[in-house]
Design an enzyme around this catalytic site. Structure first.
Site, PDB file in Angstrom:
ATOM      1  N   HIS A  33       0.949   5.142   1.330  1.00 32.29           N
ATOM      2  CA  HIS A  33       0.265   6.041   2.265  1.00 32.29           C
ATOM      3  C   HIS A  33       0.922   7.413   2.159  1.00 32.29           C
ATOM      4  CE1 HIS A  33      -2.178   7.031   5.716  1.00 32.29           C
ATOM      5  NE2 HIS A  33      -1.128   7.673   6.205  1.00 32.29           N
ATOM      6  N   ASN A  40       0.861  -1.190   0.000  1.00 28.48           N
ATOM      7  CA  ASN A  40       0.000   0.000   0.000  1.00 28.48           C
ATOM      8  C   ASN A  40       0.888   1.228   0.000  1.00 28.48           C
ATOM      9  OD1 ASN A  40      -2.354   1.658   0.333  1.00 28.48           O
ATOM     10  ND2 ASN A  40      -1.823   1.889   2.490  1.00 28.48           N
TER      11      ASN A  40
HETATM   12  C1  GAR Z   1      -2.613   9.059  -2.906  1.00 29.90           C
HETATM   13  O1  GAR Z   1      -2.107  10.232  -2.330  1.00 29.90           O
HETATM   14  C2  GAR Z   1      -2.487   7.909  -1.939  1.00 29.90           C
HETATM   15  O2  GAR Z   1      -1.329   7.947  -1.147  1.00 29.90           O
HETATM   16  C3  GAR Z   1      -3.700   8.128  -1.086  1.00 29.90           C
HETATM   17  O3  GAR Z   1      -4.702   8.480  -2.000  1.00 29.90           O
HETATM   18  C4  GAR Z   1      -4.127   9.162  -3.118  1.00 29.90           C
HETATM   19  C5  GAR Z   1      -4.584   8.482  -4.386  1.00 29.90           C
HETATM   20  O4  GAR Z   1      -4.220   9.229  -5.491  1.00 29.90           O
HETATM   21  N1  GAR Z   1      -4.031   6.960  -0.329  1.00 29.90           N
HETATM   22  C6  GAR Z   1      -4.510   7.003   0.908  1.00 29.90           C
HETATM   23  O5  GAR Z   1      -4.757   8.034   1.496  1.00 29.90           O
HETATM   24  C7  GAR Z   1      -4.745   5.630   1.549  1.00 29.90           C
HETATM   25  N2  GAR Z   1      -4.779   5.734   2.963  1.00 29.90           N
HETATM   26  P1  GAR Z   1      -4.242   8.581  -6.961  1.00 29.90           P
HETATM   27  O6  GAR Z   1      -5.610   7.949  -7.169  1.00 29.90           O
HETATM   28  O7  GAR Z   1      -4.032   9.751  -7.872  1.00 29.90           O
HETATM   29  O8  GAR Z   1      -3.137   7.555  -7.050  1.00 29.90           O
END
Ligand code: GAR
Length: 206
Positions: free
Chosen positions: A119, A117
């Site tokens: 984060h 994952n």
């Molecule tokens: C990213 O910043 C990722 O780290 C976060 O969501 C965004 C997705 O962006 N994930 C979380 O917060 C999980 N806890 P993306 O769809 O453009 O890759």
């Protein structure tokens, strides 16, 4: 005649789980092509059929799977179907890239040390339930942190608690808003996740 080594020939088959714009999904996809990583994304799984990640997967001809709890009578049936689909697609590794649902324990158990994952903060700080997207960056700013960053970690049954594979920092700047910090962290994520994948593939080879 030389014997073919099927272990080294095998291209690692990836499933990427997404819920949002899919920018991490795209960066992983591009890095696989550019860095010629011995892997391929064979499945994009999402709880949202129309999200950016699913659109991108459709354009690239990558198989998609729209699956949510709501489609099933029970959570266990949902989890079992997820495992079945991943096994049927002969998935080696699962990459969570902005997947905003908790992965069912049965799925985590089916991929021990094989699920990553990303984060958007420096775990173990600013992780856990409710810590996703802008909530994370708001919390970082409220805590007065001078640094934030991104973390790629193995997934276990506890939210954001699995072993860290790779982490990188970015500065928090004066006047940052959750949005400006999110954008800086996201840029960092786009380099970090491909590097983490490369590290995982190397680890799995040895
Ligand atoms: C990213 O910043 C990722 O780290 C976060 O969501 C965004 C997705 O962006 N994930 C979380 O917060 C999980 N806890 P993306 O769809 O453009 O890759």
């Amino acid at each position: 005649m030389q014997k073919k080594n099927h272990m080294t020939d095998h291209k690692t088959r990836l499933a990427v789980f997404c819920s949002g714009s899919g920018s991490n999904f795209k960066s992983i996809y591009q890095a696989i092509a550019e860095k010629t990583l011995n892997a391929e994304i064979v499945l994009c799984l999402s709880n949202r059929s129309q999200c950016g990640a699913m659109e991108f997967a459709r354009q690239q001809g990558i198989a998609i799977l729209h699956i949510t709890e709501k489609q099933f009578d029970t959570f266990d049936e949902f989890a079992a179907e997820m495992v079945k689909q991943l096994k049927d697609a002969r998935i080696d590794n699962v990459l969570l890239a902005g997947y905003m649902r908790k992965v069912p324990d049965a799925v985590v158990k089916a991929f021990p040390d094989k699920m990553l994952n990303i984060h958007p903060a420096l775990l173990p700080k600013f992780g856990g339930e409710g810590m996703y997207g802008l909530h994370v960056h708001t919390a970082v700013l409220e805590a007065g942190e001078r640094e934030s960053g991104a973390t790629v970690h193995f997934v276990n049954e506890e939210y954001d608690k699995g072993k860290i594979l790779l982490q990188r920092t970015v500065p928090v700047l004066a006047g940052d808003t959750p949005e400006s910090l999110a954008a800086r962290v996201l840029e960092c994520e786009h380099r970090l996740y491909p590097d983490a994948l490369e590290k995982l593939l190397t680890l799995q080879k040895s």
